[in-house]
Scaffold this motif. Structure first.
Motif, PDB file in Angstrom:
ATOM      1  N   ASN A  39       0.894  -5.814   0.371  1.00  0.00           N
ATOM      2  CA  ASN A  39      -0.388  -5.404   0.195  1.00  0.00           C
ATOM      3  C   ASN A  39      -1.246  -5.008  -1.012  1.00  0.00           C
ATOM      4  O   ASN A  39      -2.192  -5.210  -1.260  1.00  0.00           O
ATOM      5  CB  ASN A  39      -0.533  -3.980   1.141  1.00  0.00           C
ATOM      6  CG  ASN A  39      -0.133  -4.403   2.636  1.00  0.00           C
ATOM      7  OD1 ASN A  39      -0.386  -5.601   3.091  1.00  0.00           O
ATOM      8  ND2 ASN A  39       0.131  -3.519   3.470  1.00  0.00           N
ATOM      9  N   ASN A 250      -0.845   1.776   0.440  1.00  0.00           N
ATOM     10  CA  ASN A 250      -0.930   0.714   1.698  1.00  0.00           C
ATOM     11  C   ASN A 250      -1.031   1.856   2.756  1.00  0.00           C
ATOM     12  O   ASN A 250      -0.840   2.861   2.766  1.00  0.00           O
ATOM     13  CB  ASN A 250      -0.054  -0.427   1.801  1.00  0.00           C
ATOM     14  CG  ASN A 250       1.496   0.200   2.237  1.00  0.00           C
ATOM     15  OD1 ASN A 250       1.587   1.289   2.079  1.00  0.00           O
ATOM     16  ND2 ASN A 250       2.277  -0.763   2.324  1.00  0.00           N
ATOM     17  N   GLU A 251      -1.364   0.987   4.015  1.00  0.00           N
ATOM     18  CA  GLU A 251      -1.340   1.829   5.323  1.00  0.00           C
ATOM     19  C   GLU A 251      -0.086   2.898   5.510  1.00  0.00           C
ATOM     20  O   GLU A 251      -0.212   3.996   6.042  1.00  0.00           O
ATOM     21  CB  GLU A 251      -1.715   1.070   6.507  1.00  0.00           C
ATOM     22  CG  GLU A 251      -3.293   0.510   6.332  1.00  0.00           C
ATOM     23  CD  GLU A 251      -3.437  -0.381   7.523  1.00  0.00           C
ATOM     24  OE1 GLU A 251      -2.799  -0.614   8.141  1.00  0.00           O
ATOM     25  OE2 GLU A 251      -4.691  -1.007   7.500  1.00  0.00           O
ATOM     26  N   ASP A 252       1.024   2.351   5.440  1.00  0.00           N
ATOM     27  CA  ASP A 252       2.104   3.001   5.721  1.00  0.00           C
ATOM     28  C   ASP A 252       2.268   4.306   4.921  1.00  0.00           C
ATOM     29  O   ASP A 252       2.521   5.251   5.272  1.00  0.00           O
ATOM     30  CB  ASP A 252       3.319   2.015   5.344  1.00  0.00           C
ATOM     31  CG  ASP A 252       3.703   0.929   6.328  1.00  0.00           C
ATOM     32  OD1 ASP A 252       3.193   1.013   7.569  1.00  0.00           O
ATOM     33  OD2 ASP A 252       4.415   0.071   6.128  1.00  0.00           O
ATOM     34  N   GLN A 254      -0.111   5.964   3.358  1.00  0.00           N
ATOM     35  CA  GLN A 254      -1.173   6.496   3.708  1.00  0.00           C
ATOM     36  C   GLN A 254      -0.708   7.655   4.943  1.00  0.00           C
ATOM     37  O   GLN A 254      -1.028   8.752   4.864  1.00  0.00           O
ATOM     38  CB  GLN A 254      -2.449   6.082   4.074  1.00  0.00           C
ATOM     39  CG  GLN A 254      -3.015   5.146   2.847  1.00  0.00           C
ATOM     40  CD  GLN A 254      -4.215   4.493   3.402  1.00  0.00           C
ATOM     41  OE1 GLN A 254      -5.213   4.919   3.852  1.00  0.00           O
ATOM     42  NE2 GLN A 254      -4.295   3.118   2.675  1.00  0.00           N
ATOM     43  N   ALA A 255      -0.209   6.861   5.816  1.00  0.00           N
ATOM     44  CA  ALA A 255       0.281   7.653   7.142  1.00  0.00           C
ATOM     45  C   ALA A 255       1.422   8.669   6.920  1.00  0.00           C
ATOM     46  O   ALA A 255       1.435   9.468   7.147  1.00  0.00           O
ATOM     47  CB  ALA A 255       0.811   6.519   8.261  1.00  0.00           C
ATOM     48  N   GLN A 312     -10.511   7.126  -1.061  1.00  0.00           N
ATOM     49  CA  GLN A 312     -10.870   5.868  -0.437  1.00  0.00           C
ATOM     50  C   GLN A 312     -11.404   4.677  -1.230  1.00  0.00           C
ATOM     51  O   GLN A 312     -11.058   3.687  -0.484  1.00  0.00           O
ATOM     52  CB  GLN A 312     -12.037   6.278   0.759  1.00  0.00           C
ATOM     53  CG  GLN A 312     -11.357   7.247   1.815  1.00  0.00           C
ATOM     54  CD  GLN A 312     -10.511   6.710   2.640  1.00  0.00           C
ATOM     55  OE1 GLN A 312     -10.472   5.823   3.165  1.00  0.00           O
ATOM     56  NE2 GLN A 312      -9.173   7.372   3.009  1.00  0.00           N
ATOM     57  N   TYR A 316      -5.813   1.045   0.387  1.00  0.00           N
ATOM     58  CA  TYR A 316      -6.083  -0.225   0.908  1.00  0.00           C
ATOM     59  C   TYR A 316      -5.254  -0.352   2.055  1.00  0.00           C
ATOM     60  O   TYR A 316      -4.187   0.435   2.444  1.00  0.00           O
ATOM     61  CB  TYR A 316      -5.858  -1.357   0.110  1.00  0.00           C
ATOM     62  CG  TYR A 316      -4.248  -1.041  -0.833  1.00  0.00           C
ATOM     63  CD1 TYR A 316      -3.132  -1.755  -0.461  1.00  0.00           C
ATOM     64  CD2 TYR A 316      -4.271  -0.431  -1.921  1.00  0.00           C
ATOM     65  CE1 TYR A 316      -2.000  -1.615  -0.974  1.00  0.00           C
ATOM     66  CE2 TYR A 316      -2.977  -0.109  -2.657  1.00  0.00           C
ATOM     67  CZ  TYR A 316      -2.001  -0.838  -2.290  1.00  0.00           C
ATOM     68  OH  TYR A 316      -0.690  -0.684  -3.062  1.00  0.00           O
TER      69      TYR A 316
END
Length: 316
Positions: A39, A250-252, A254-255, A312, A316
């Protein structure tokens, strides 16, 4: 002699015909990265794609090997770009030595090269014209300071790195280790290399946690490594019990910041690398002066600031 003059001379030496070999668009910019399966690099692609829209008459191609360890594949991608006569190259080299010969060949063919993310070794410096990157040493130091602030100055910590010898790894992990050594009595019990493979990082972290039950902190130095590290922490039931710092956003990841698996992530301006990389190589093609180094920046993202505009803009 200015840069364009040097390139012109190099083109003559190499034979003008080679600069126009193959069937490439006369105005193609080739963006070649360490892998197209991450990503992070896809965000570089987004930035490069945004930049090319601002420049009439230019097209862009984007490619990378299946994995960061497939160094010969990246060499071939650069060679292929030269053979088809691209106008400029934006390159994130997966190996500081192995990419020197194709970058030298690009120079000899009058093709400007902008390097992003990781430096070539010293022997390649004369063949590229600008370097755009996070200041990896400063980023590593910032994460080391974050570690000390959270765990204190004594105890055991571990480093989960990615590909040894890559320029970004040398600066990032080297900066982290040097700062720890100079500013604390923390002991780094192990430094392991995932080869940027998430599953490898997961297994290595699982073993590290089992072998060091008193571990106070752990640092995962790039995206797939930090994701694997975070998953291992979750599987081991160590979430919230160990200070865990990652790199990239990446989204992982961020979570994992939001749920407390990771305390902080250092997020590079990957979009900016692609955008400014394309802008810079086109400036070179058009005879403009460029900076030899452009710092694309890093933001330390935590649960407290993850929704802020500053965070933000780089996530990504």
């Amino acid at each position: 002699m200015n840069f364009i003059g040097k390139l012109a001379a190099a083109t003559i030496l190499a034979g003008v015909a080679t600069a126009f070999a193959g069937a490439a668009s006369a105005q193609e910019i080739a963006v070649i990265v360490k892998t197209n399966s991450s990503n992070f690099w896809q965000n570089v692609n987004k930035g490069a794609s945004a930049a090319i829209k601002k420049h009439d008459g230019y097209t862009m191609s984007f490619d990378g090997p299946a994995t960061e360890s497939a160094i010969s594949d990246e060499v071939n991608l650069v060679e292929n770009a030269i053979n088809r006569g691209v106008k400029g190259i934006v390159l994130a080299p997966s190996d500081p030595e192995a990419l020197i010969p194709p970058v030298k060949r690009a120079y000899e063919n009058g093709i400007p090269v902008v390097i992003i993310d990781s430096l070539l070794a010293d022997g390649g410096k004369e063949y590229y014209q600008s370097f755009l990157s996070t200041d990896n040493k400063a980023a590593g130091e910032a994460m080391a300071k974050e570690m000390i602030d959270r765990v204190g100055k004594t105890g055991n910590i571990a480093v989960m790195s990615y590909v040894p010898g890559v320029g970004s790894e040398i600066g990032r992990v080297g900066g982290f280790k040097d700062y720890i050594a100079k500013n604390s009595d923390l002991k780094i019990v192990s430094t392991l290399y995932s080869q940027s493979q998430m599953a490898t990082a997961l297994n290595q972290t699982t073993d590290t946690l089992a072998a060091n039950p008193d571990l106070k902190g752990i640092f995962g130095a790039n995206e797939p490594t930090a994701v694997g590290m975070g998953r291992a922490i979750e599987q081991a039931g160590k979430k919230g019990q160990i200070v865990a710092l990652g790199f990239d956003g990446n989204e992982d990841l961020q979570a994992m910041v939001r749920d407390g698996t990771l305390d902080a992530i250092a997020v590079q301006g990957s979009f900016q690398m692609g955008e400014k990389g394309v802008d810079t190589v086109i400036d070179l093609i058009e005879g403009k002066t460029v900076e030899p180094f452009v710092n694309t920046g890093v933001v330390i993202v935590t649960k407290d600031n993850i929704d802020s505009p500053e965070a933000q803009n780089v996530l990504y």
